[in-house]
Design a protein around this motif. Structure first.
Motif, short mmCIF file in Angstrom:
data_model
loop_
_atom_site.label_atom_id
_atom_site.label_comp_id
_atom_site.label_asym_id
_atom_site.label_seq_id
_atom_site.Cartn_x
_atom_site.Cartn_y
_atom_site.Cartn_z
N ILE A 85 0.84 -1.20 0.00
CA ILE A 85 0.00 0.00 0.00
C ILE A 85 0.88 1.25 0.00
CG2 ILE A 85 -1.61 1.38 1.41
CD1 ILE A 85 -2.86 -1.27 2.34
N ARG A 86 1.91 1.23 0.84
CA ARG A 86 2.81 2.37 0.92
C ARG A 86 3.56 2.58 -0.39
NH1 ARG A 86 7.63 2.90 5.43
NH2 ARG A 86 8.25 5.06 4.98
N LEU A 87 4.04 1.49 -0.99
CA LEU A 87 4.76 1.58 -2.27
C LEU A 87 3.84 2.06 -3.39
CD1 LEU A 87 6.90 -1.67 -2.06
CD2 LEU A 87 7.83 0.64 -2.36
N CYS A 88 2.64 1.51 -3.46
CA CYS A 88 1.71 1.90 -4.52
C CYS A 88 1.29 3.36 -4.37
CB CYS A 88 0.48 0.99 -4.51
SG CYS A 88 0.81 -0.70 -5.06
N GLY A 89 1.13 3.80 -3.11
CA GLY A 89 0.80 5.20 -2.88
C GLY A 89 1.91 6.12 -3.36
N ALA A 90 3.16 5.73 -3.13
CA ALA A 90 4.30 6.54 -3.57
C ALA A 90 4.51 6.44 -5.08
CB ALA A 90 5.56 6.09 -2.84
N ASP A 91 4.19 5.29 -5.65
CA ASP A 91 4.41 5.06 -7.08
C ASP A 91 3.54 5.97 -7.95
OD1 ASP A 91 5.62 3.41 -9.24
OD2 ASP A 91 3.53 2.80 -9.56
N HIS A 134 7.54 3.00 -11.20
CA HIS A 134 8.89 3.31 -10.73
C HIS A 134 9.57 2.06 -10.16
CE1 HIS A 134 6.72 7.16 -10.59
NE2 HIS A 134 7.89 7.71 -10.89
N ALA A 135 10.90 2.06 -10.23
CA ALA A 135 11.68 0.97 -9.66
C ALA A 135 11.63 1.04 -8.13
CB ALA A 135 13.12 1.05 -10.14
N TYR A 136 11.78 -0.11 -7.50
CA TYR A 136 11.71 -0.20 -6.04
C TYR A 136 12.73 0.71 -5.36
CZ TYR A 136 11.94 -2.21 -1.36
OH TYR A 136 11.95 -2.38 0.01
N ASP A 137 14.00 0.63 -5.78
CA ASP A 137 15.05 1.43 -5.14
C ASP A 137 14.79 2.92 -5.27
OD1 ASP A 137 16.36 -0.85 -4.36
OD2 ASP A 137 17.81 -0.84 -6.00
N GLU A 138 14.22 3.32 -6.39
CA GLU A 138 13.89 4.73 -6.58
C GLU A 138 12.79 5.16 -5.61
OE1 GLU A 138 11.94 7.62 -10.06
OE2 GLU A 138 12.47 5.53 -10.52
N LEU A 139 11.80 4.31 -5.44
CA LEU A 139 10.65 4.65 -4.60
C LEU A 139 11.02 4.79 -3.13
CD1 LEU A 139 7.63 2.57 -5.91
CD2 LEU A 139 7.89 5.04 -5.94
N VAL A 140 11.80 3.83 -2.60
CA VAL A 140 12.05 3.82 -1.15
C VAL A 140 12.90 5.01 -0.71
CG1 VAL A 140 11.72 1.35 -0.86
CG2 VAL A 140 14.00 2.23 -1.38
N ASN A 141 13.57 5.67 -1.65
CA ASN A 141 14.33 6.88 -1.32
C ASN A 141 13.57 8.16 -1.60
OD1 ASN A 141 16.69 5.67 -0.32
ND2 ASN A 141 17.53 5.38 -2.37
N SER A 142 12.32 8.03 -2.05
CA SER A 142 11.53 9.21 -2.40
C SER A 142 10.82 9.79 -1.18
CB SER A 142 10.48 8.85 -3.46
OG SER A 142 9.47 8.02 -2.91
N ASN A 143 10.54 11.09 -1.23
CA ASN A 143 9.81 11.74 -0.14
C ASN A 143 8.41 11.18 0.01
OD1 ASN A 143 11.77 13.50 0.84
ND2 ASN A 143 11.31 15.05 -0.68
N LEU A 144 7.77 10.87 -1.12
CA LEU A 144 6.39 10.37 -1.05
C LEU A 144 6.32 9.03 -0.34
CD1 LEU A 144 3.53 11.06 -1.73
CD2 LEU A 144 3.84 10.08 -4.00
N TYR A 256 -0.23 16.89 -1.89
CA TYR A 256 -0.85 17.10 -3.20
C TYR A 256 -0.91 15.79 -3.98
CZ TYR A 256 -1.77 18.80 -7.91
OH TYR A 256 -2.34 18.99 -9.15
N ASP A 257 0.19 15.03 -3.94
CA ASP A 257 0.21 13.75 -4.66
C ASP A 257 -0.78 12.75 -4.08
OD1 ASP A 257 2.14 14.55 -6.47
OD2 ASP A 257 3.82 13.84 -5.26
N VAL A 258 -1.03 12.84 -2.78
CA VAL A 258 -1.95 11.90 -2.13
C VAL A 258 -3.41 12.31 -2.34
CG1 VAL A 258 -2.75 11.07 0.11
CG2 VAL A 258 -0.32 11.11 -0.40
N GLY A 259 -3.70 13.61 -2.21
CA GLY A 259 -5.10 14.02 -2.22
C GLY A 259 -5.42 15.26 -3.01
N GLY A 260 -4.50 15.69 -3.87
CA GLY A 260 -4.77 16.86 -4.71
C GLY A 260 -4.69 18.17 -3.96
N LYS A 261 -5.19 19.22 -4.59
CA LYS A 261 -5.07 20.58 -4.04
C LYS A 261 -5.77 20.73 -2.70
CE LYS A 261 -5.39 25.40 -5.50
NZ LYS A 261 -3.96 25.63 -5.22
N GLN A 262 -6.88 20.02 -2.52
CA GLN A 262 -7.62 20.11 -1.26
C GLN A 262 -6.78 19.65 -0.07
OE1 GLN A 262 -11.36 18.04 -1.30
NE2 GLN A 262 -12.02 18.83 0.68
N MET A 263 -6.05 18.55 -0.25
CA MET A 263 -5.16 18.07 0.82
C MET A 263 -3.94 18.97 0.96
SD MET A 263 -6.12 15.46 2.66
CE MET A 263 -4.59 14.78 3.29
#
Length: 565
Positions: A85-91, A134-144, A256-263
């Motif tokens: 869930i966390r990876l897909c949310g960041a992806d 996105h690749a796994y290694d790229e994702l786990v180092n991302s802010n998202l 913003y990436d999670v919930g758009g402008k409202q979030m």
């Protein structure tokens, strides 16, 4: 391990029941269309498949897959589900239909490390099925990923979330002015808990609650109480205050990436708080809230004075925490006074003076989540910089090195960055920012450098916003102001000429002439300057998840580091 895929319809459900582990076996599954996805776990895939077919929230989804693995057990699939869930949310390839609802805290179980290693393998299978971007290694180092609201809290963090949610509800129901303080040292997960609270509160009406609630399920009962309150009084107005400019920008992008402008609009600076009132204000890094002292410049002084005027407060005696108390019914303050690094930061006495008229409830995060050296490492750092007489310690696999050559350290960090990513060099504010505002051509033409150590030449960070992930960060040197609040894999830390150690007297020696944080120097007595400098180094030395490399310009300080590491 393999991915079994079916059409999300009654025929697919029948076929799924014929799979070797389609019934009576723990699995993780994904349901999706071209835009949306739901990730779940179950002990009986076919039965759960049928339940989802009857759920109108899943009506738009078209395909379902489960991960078939003969080694799965219940504890493992709970862990893997939350990881995916966390990876897909960041992806970002899909909008997730999952909503957190007081999920159980992360726990240990037999061979957990083995099952955690399966997650990258599963991600590779999903990539082959074109379910990732996105690749796994790229994702786990991302802010998202690092600041994802889908991050599973530990049991301790989960308990804090529950307690604070209950405290907020009691304040709103009783009409009291309430304050929840969450204490926690660096790396205990204060920001993750804050994000979890914001996300849960803003999505409270979407949280699932069973009709027949088990009286032992405290989270289900609390969510039901919250829903009853919201239906009667309306959704509370929430602000997430992040005082540090760089971290504010990072979390704004995440929301913003999670919930758009409202979030995204929920994430605000302390200066926005003066414009309107809120039911709930959650403040991350609240030790960085400011008073009217050593602000960034004339424009910030002007904003500070205007906020005080609009709230009927005296700028000379007011501070941003006072604004927050005045503009909120309940506020949640994440607080670590040892991370105060500027004279503009309100001190503990001023902090307590502001909140003393409110109903205060205190909570504490103790477990170390960032650093693989654990809480022992954080406590060790505090003790040695307090000059305590304690035994020398080692920290297992935590990668600690003291270098005799600064460039060897800088190059070692660059090599580690190529290997595992997210490794950066930091330094104390012991050199002027010569290249600030200069174009690349001007820097080259003028042969300009910021940090000069012997024959070596380096540059300070070229951006203040999200420097950690900026394209050229690994070739630059950051400071406490661009690293506080962020996680790194390995930190390379340069102790500058402004700090030394006298072995005979066992004391630090501060050379103010070699210290260039003008705001700190301008408005602090000598004793406070020393504490700000030491606090800044303690902040930076605890940024590393996997390790910390160190070098000191002064021989006494180099000897101090070698004494302890």
């Amino acid at each position: 391990m393999r991915l079994e895929t079916y059409d999300f319809n009654s025929m697919g459900c029948e076929l799924a029941g014929q799979a070797s582990r389609g019934k009576n076996w723990p699995v993780v599954y994904l349901i999706h269309n071209q835009q949306e996805m739901y990730v779940g776990e179950t002990n009986s895939f076919q039965n759960r498949f049928r339940q989802h077919l009857d759920n109108p929230e899943r009506a738009s989804l078209t395909t379902i897959s489960f991960i078939d693995d003969e080694e799965f057990n219940k504890s493992a699939i709970l862990d893997i589900e939350q990881g995916l869930i966390r990876l897909c949310g960041a992806d970002g390839k899909f909008v997730l239909q999952n909503k957190n609802a007081g999920q159980s805290g992360m726990h240990n179980y037999f061979q957990r490390e083995k099952y955690e290693k399966k997650i990258p393998e599963i991600w590779e299978e999903l990539s082959k099925a074109k379910l990732t971007s996105h690749a796994y290694d790229e994702l786990v180092n991302s802010n998202l990923f690092k600041y994802s609201p889908y991050t599973t809290p530990t049991e301790e963090q989960n308990d804090i979330c529950y307690s604070v949610m209950k405290q907020i509800l009691e304040s709103l129901q009783n009409g009291k002015s309430g304050t929840s303080i969450v204490y926690g040292s660096a790396g205990t997960g204060k920001t993750i808990v804050a994000i979890n609270l914001v996300y849960t509160l803003t999505n409270i009406l979407l949280m699932n609650v069973d009709d027949d609630i088990d009286e032992s399920d405290k989270w289900q009962k609390l969510i039901k109480e919250w829903k009853m309150y919201v239906h009667a009084s309306g959704l509370p107005k929430i602000a997430f205050v992040v005082p540090m400019q760089s971290l504010n920008a990072t979390l704004s992008d995440v929301f913003y990436d999670v919930g758009g402008k409202q979030m995204q609009e929920i994430v605000i600076s302390p200066y926005r708080i003066a414009k309107e009132k809120y039911d709930i204000v959650i403040v991350d890094e609240s030790h960085r809230l400011k008073k009217r002292k050593s602000l960034a410049g004339g424009f910030e002084f002007k904003m500070f004075d205007e906020c005080c005027e609009s709230l009927g407060l005296d700028p000379k005696t007011s501070n941003q925490l006072e604004w927050i108390v005045q503009q909120s019914r309940h506020r949640v303050l994440f607080y670590d006074p040892s991370q105060s690094i500027k004279p503009a930061d309100i001190n503990p006495a001023e902090y307590n003076n502001v909140i003393q008229g409110t109903f205060i409830q205190r909570n504490t995060l103790l477990s170390q989540m960032r650093c693989l050296g654990g809480s022992d490492y954080i406590d060790y750092i505090k003790s040695i910089f307090n000059l305590e007489n304690i035994p020398k310690k080692v920290f297992g696999d935590y990668d600690i090195k003291v270098f005799d050559d600064v460039d060897q350290m800088v190059q070692a960090i660059k090599a580690k960055d190529r290997e595992i990513g997210l490794c950066r060099n930091l330094a104390g504010y012991a050199w002027k920012w010569v290249t600030k505002g200069q174009a690349a051509q001007q820097i080259v033409a003028g042969n300009l450098f910021d940090i000069v150590i012997g024959s070596y030449r380096y540059y300070w960070n070229t951006t203040d916003k999200n420097w950690i992930l900026s394209p050229n960060a690994v070739n630059e040197i950051g400071c406490v102001h661009t690293s506080q609040g962020y996680d790194l894999n390995i930190v390379g830390l340069i102790f500058g000429n402004e700090i030394d150690w006298d072995e005979r007297r066992n004391c630090f020696i501060i050379n103010e002439k070699e210290f260039y944080d003008t705001k700190v120097k301008m408005d602090s007595p000598a004793c406070q300057i020393q504490q700000h400098i030491i606090n800044a180094y303690k902040v930076m030395i605890t940024r590393g998840i996997k390790g910390c490399y160190m070098y000191a310009c002064n021989p006494g300080m180099q000897k101090f580091l070698k004494k302890w590491f």
